[in-house]
Motif scaffolding. Sequence first.
Motif, short mmCIF file in Angstrom:
data_model
loop_
_atom_site.label_atom_id
_atom_site.label_comp_id
_atom_site.label_asym_id
_atom_site.label_seq_id
_atom_site.Cartn_x
_atom_site.Cartn_y
_atom_site.Cartn_z
N ALA A 304 0.74 -1.14 -0.16
CA ALA A 304 0.34 -0.22 -0.04
C ALA A 304 0.93 0.74 0.10
N GLY A 305 1.06 1.57 -0.82
CA GLY A 305 1.31 3.56 -0.77
C GLY A 305 -0.01 4.34 -0.28
N ARG A 306 0.81 5.70 -0.35
CA ARG A 306 -0.33 6.62 -0.33
C ARG A 306 -1.45 7.21 -1.07
N ARG A 324 -7.02 6.93 0.05
CA ARG A 324 -6.76 5.75 1.21
C ARG A 324 -7.99 6.20 2.25
N GLU A 325 -8.61 6.98 2.62
CA GLU A 325 -9.85 7.18 3.32
C GLU A 325 -10.58 6.14 4.10
#
Lengths: 398, 500
Positions: A304-306, A324-325
């Motif tokens: 997982a990246g940003r 992501r959120e």
Amino acid sequence: MSVTEYDVIIIGAGVAGLTAGALLASRGFQVALVTAGEPTACLSTGCIDVCSGNHNPLAGIKELPDAHPFHLVPEKTITESLDNFLKAMQEMGIPYTGTLAENRLVLSALGTFKTSCLVPSTMKAAPQDTRDSIHIISFAGLKDFYPGYIISRRPNTEFSVYDAGVASTMGIAAHFEEEDCLERFISWLKGQNVSADRIAFPAVLGLESADKIVKMLALRIGKPVFEIPTIPPSMPGRRLFNALKDYFRKKGGTIYWGWPVSGVEKSGKIIEGVTTASKGRPNSLNGKSFILATGSFVGGGLVAGRETITENIFHLPVHVPGARETWFENDYFSFSHGIGRAGIIVDSSLRPDGSPLENIFVCGGILADTEILKNGCGHGLAIATGQRAAESCMECLR
Amino acid sequence: MIKADVIIIGGGATGCGIARDLALRGIPHCLIEKGDFAAGTTGACHGLLHSGGRYAVNDPIAARECYDENQILRRIAIKCVEQTGGLFVRLPGDSKRFRELFLRSCGEVGIPTEVISSTKALDLVPNLNPEIEEAIKVPDCSIDPFRLCMLNIRTSQLRNNLIFTRHKVTEIIKSHGRCIGVKATDQSTGEAREIHANIIVNATGAWANMIASLAGCEVPMTLAKGSLVITNHRLTNMVINRLRPPSDGDIIVPNEAVCLAGTTSLAVENPDKIGIEAAEVDTIISEAGRMIPHFNNTRIIRAFSGVRPLLKSQKMDSHEISRGFRIIDHQNGMYSIVGGKLTTFRLMAEKMVDTIMASFNLKRACETAAIPLDGQEELSGYPLSKRLADMKDIVCECELVNRKEVERIINQTGTRNVGDITHRTRLGMGPCQGGFCTFRALGIMNDMSVVSPEQSMAMLRDFLQRRFRGIRYALWGDQLREEQLVEYIYLGILALEKPK
């Protein structure tokens, strides 16, 4: 650079990869398994969860959400794969208990019940309700086991503390493998005058010989004895891994240990080989068919990246559950964090959707929509999809 | 009923500082804190002991106060302060005019500065962006806000003043229009206490208006949320500031084994309802990454917010609101002290206690600037070698806290809250954020019969929920892996909860 030729190259030494490898090797295929290191199976309880939400795991599978990868495996393959597993573990000296028709309960280190399908024989005598009284043996200095947690959940529970002279999970397990240490322990235990119905231990009763040690203790003390799985490092997880690994080798498979894959050689839609970053020089392993079983995030199969989530060996398309959120919900205990659905979407032969590559099959925790904690399907899914991936490989090789 | 001369409400740096000052001047007092010491804004700051440089241009008075206090705290709080020094770095495109203004303002305030070349700066901090134009050295330090509060309050405790943590003030008792005491409830037992005093000091920072309203008073304030991220290791041994007007993501502070970077500034209404946006985290990382490029791919272990209690002002951008402080005399026996900074907490306390002394018609000068904090001799300080001296029974591998240390805190404080152990030992502050060691710490409390087994289960559940609030905005990369493992441990292996 050295080049070695195989029929099948498997990446990942977890339950899925080793299951697939053992089946292929036993059918006479040349199989190489490459792994960056120890799998997450070593951190696990060793229990084979198939579908923990239903009293009957096989019936429970049918009720899983449509997208769940269990639906891609025919029921016959599921039952066969778990039968194979039971036989293999029996052969390797770490027998398992349980059937696909009924889940069992395993007492946890918090005193709750964990539901699982096939459990190591060392956990077989765990009470299936809260009636039986239990005497827990704890160990001086063992920092990952506190009987007080269990006592809060169960009436009629007492404990005593044994000083093994070592304090780590691994150290105590090694201690029990020594015959005179074991004898010394037994005479101490006899002196405790245990009156409870059952005797419980954190899962430290040996490494190779746990099954024998548990049986011997039960016989000598005259009471059922069982292990309680601990937080990592976990002996039952390590026993499972060792048995699967040895079984695979026994069937003729080769393991390249500590060889993370660093590159892939392709010709059009066909993968021809993988390059591994081993000590000294890069090595190329050529194969006709490939199985990706690198696990989810903890195992390192998914990264997982940003911004997004990737699979970094074959760069297969990854199903990402939103921005992501949305990967996590606010309630820690929701069991429905979006991240649990991330992974590789595959077709019924476990070939990745949306990838042009033809000779690769994906199995185990890296699959999309598993929601392992919510569905209670960890190692069970790995075994079933591992077998399915092996079958697809065989079809592909024919 | 308990009687004291002064009641202090709030156990942040200001409240603890006032308690110490009162103790040194011999005034019997009682401090009431609704959580633990430093649980509010104090514990949610970046742990910077300002040189004053950051405020020199816009707020020279606050800047001078910061510089003076910086010099004092280096002397009296030696075990709380790491004398890191700080750099203001100018990146390509940053205003040269601001640099001139900065140097001139620092000169006028009296903050020593030294302009150094980028080569020299890279010698000092090798991780700095090699493209920086130059750097200005200032006497910034890093400070441990938790330890600072604990040591300030120690003086009060040693002199037998009453300190109630986990007590929430529910009522300000008034008689003939004057505040004569408070009612407070013990948060763990529900027991109510009544405490009377001649003077009540409201040192609750962002919560000051809520407390003042219990006495029918008002404290005009602007609340500005500031968010920060924590890395899993130190990327710099010096404080790194961006040489530009105050803005988002312009500071990186090394603290113990980690670095904190921040901050943002967003107006908020309720200090109890603050969250973090993914965008804030991204802004901090990319801005910090301009000063230290490695920030972009380093592991972030936590993101959190604190609320700055700023004096009400017409200025819209809270970066520009004065960091000065004010003592408000409500003319009814209650004072509120608001604004200010962690760096100036001692000065704020001094002024507050001067006011109290005057109202009591007593004359005794403040000694807090001259006397070192009590209890520092028994602390190890940072050096790792000292922590490694006793490697037996390590409970928290990330921060090297052993069982003896945990037991000592439990015995010393009688705490029934695992967070109290964290604030005093750093247990659970490392990369796994308590994933492994909290299970152990609660198990130890259980062994010591400080909590009942049932309580420890409830506390474990509560801890995991609270912990998650801090890490859920920093979940990608290795921290996400760690989190998935911790989730597997508690929900899979330990079956703490079952799916609904």
